[in-house]
Design an enzyme around this catalytic site. Structure first.
Site, mmCIF file in Angstrom:
data_model
loop_
_atom_site.group_PDB
_atom_site.id
_atom_site.type_symbol
_atom_site.label_atom_id
_atom_site.label_comp_id
_atom_site.label_asym_id
_atom_site.label_seq_id
_atom_site.Cartn_x
_atom_site.Cartn_y
_atom_site.Cartn_z
ATOM 1 N N CYS A 1 0.858 -1.185 0.000
ATOM 2 C CA CYS A 1 0.000 0.000 0.000
ATOM 3 C C CYS A 1 0.893 1.233 0.000
ATOM 4 C CB CYS A 1 -0.871 -0.039 1.263
ATOM 5 S SG CYS A 1 -1.816 1.453 1.542
ATOM 6 N N CYS B 1 -0.861 4.007 -6.331
ATOM 7 C CA CYS B 1 -1.723 3.298 -5.375
ATOM 8 C C CYS B 1 -1.916 1.905 -5.950
ATOM 9 C CB CYS B 1 -3.060 4.029 -5.264
ATOM 10 S SG CYS B 1 -4.371 3.098 -4.444
HETATM 11 N N1 DGL Z 1 -4.032 0.492 -1.985
HETATM 12 C C1 DGL Z 1 -3.695 1.640 -1.267
HETATM 13 C C2 DGL Z 1 -2.512 2.403 -1.787
HETATM 14 O O1 DGL Z 1 -1.659 1.817 -2.434
HETATM 15 C C3 DGL Z 1 -4.699 2.419 -0.475
HETATM 16 C C4 DGL Z 1 -6.010 2.823 -1.029
HETATM 17 C C5 DGL Z 1 -6.846 3.424 0.081
HETATM 18 O O2 DGL Z 1 -7.139 2.700 1.025
HETATM 19 O O3 DGL Z 1 -7.159 4.609 0.015
HETATM 20 O O4 DGL Z 1 -2.362 3.558 -1.545
#
Ligand code: DGL
Length: 261
Positions: A69, A180
């Site tokens: 993430c 993301c």
């Molecule tokens: N998948 C996540 C990222 O890479 C987070 C998305 C979220 O929860 O806002 O930032």
């Protein structure tokens, strides 16, 4: 190995790790109770990730953590590394890679609000002097990815609205950073919206994080003690149930609720 994300974005990282390290078992934590992380404060994101690692560490013998993430990594990785006596590997918007690749000197960076506002990202942007970085800060795109994975058709109108600032440019970015992990699941749809006038190079750092994990495991004596592939989620609801079909292809042996409160 613990792999952590607020939602399904981290599964794009897991898929690549599985491909490159097929013998490894893992615990995947999907923090659907707190999704999305992108609109949360830095304090919340940090405390939440500490809570997750501490809770899971007590139940499963994890010896390495992969933060799949960008939001958690940009906001909290350095603090997490100081706090835990565990190797922790994160994923970051590949700004430096984009700087090397761009030809027209216009880079697009799309990420969550928390990632864009983080000190890490601001600092990287500031250090970049020879290119223009066009930024889209959005918490909506991760939600669209969550819906797609559950079978909802991606709305072109919603996507066009999110990417409007770039669509309207006279010269578009030739290199786009998908900052993301959720966005990698929408790569084809994003391409259709953006690559109308010219082709665009997309970078999502998934190969980079996989390489780092592989490298770390090759170099260290670390023992991987997890014997099954386990999927944990933090909220029981109908929206979670809709995910089960998609999860089938990952062949988790255990799918279990975990209480983080
Ligand atoms: N998948 C996540 C990222 O890479 C987070 C998305 C979220 O929860 O806002 O930032």
């Amino acid at each position: 190995m613990l792999i952590l994300d607020s939602g399904v974005g981290g599964l794009s990282v897991l898929k690549n790790i599985k491909k490159n390290l097929p013998k490894i078992n893992y615990v995947y934590m999907l923090d659907n109770e707190a999704f999305p992380y992108g609109n949360k404060t830095e304090w919340f994101i940090l405390q939440r990730s500490i809570k997750i690692i501490n809770t899971i560490k007590k139940i499963y013998p994890i010896t390495i953590v992969v933060i799949a993430c960008n939001t958690v990594s940009t906001v909290a990785l350095s603090i997490l590394r100081n706090k835990f006596n565990l190797p922790i590997i994160g994923i970051f918007p590949a700004i430096e890679t984009a700087e090397k690749i761009t030809k027209n000197k216009i880079i697009g960076l799309i990420a969550t609000q928390a990632t864009i506002n983080s000190f890490y990202t601001k600092n990287k942007i500031q250090k970049n002097s020879s290119n223009t970085i066009k930024i889209i800060s959005t918490n909506k795109l991760a939600l669209i990815a969550e819906k797609k994975i559950r079978g909802t058709t991606v709305s072109q109108i919603q996507l066009k609205n999110i990417f409007k600032p770039w669509i309207n440019l006279s010269i578009c970015p030739d290199t786009v950073i998908l900052g993301c992990t959720h966005f990698s699941l929408l790569r084809e749809e994003i391409k259709k919206i953006l690559c109308v006038k010219s082709s665009i190079y997309f970078i999502d750092s998934i190969n980079i994080i996989t390489y780092q994990v592989k490298n770390y495991l090759n170099q260290s004596e670390i023992k991987l003690n997890i014997k099954k592939n386990i999927f944990l989620y933090s909220k029981k609801n109908d929206n979670f149930k809709k995910l089960l079909v998609f999860l089938k292809k990952y062949q988790f042996e255990i799918i279990e609720y975990i209480n983080l409160n």
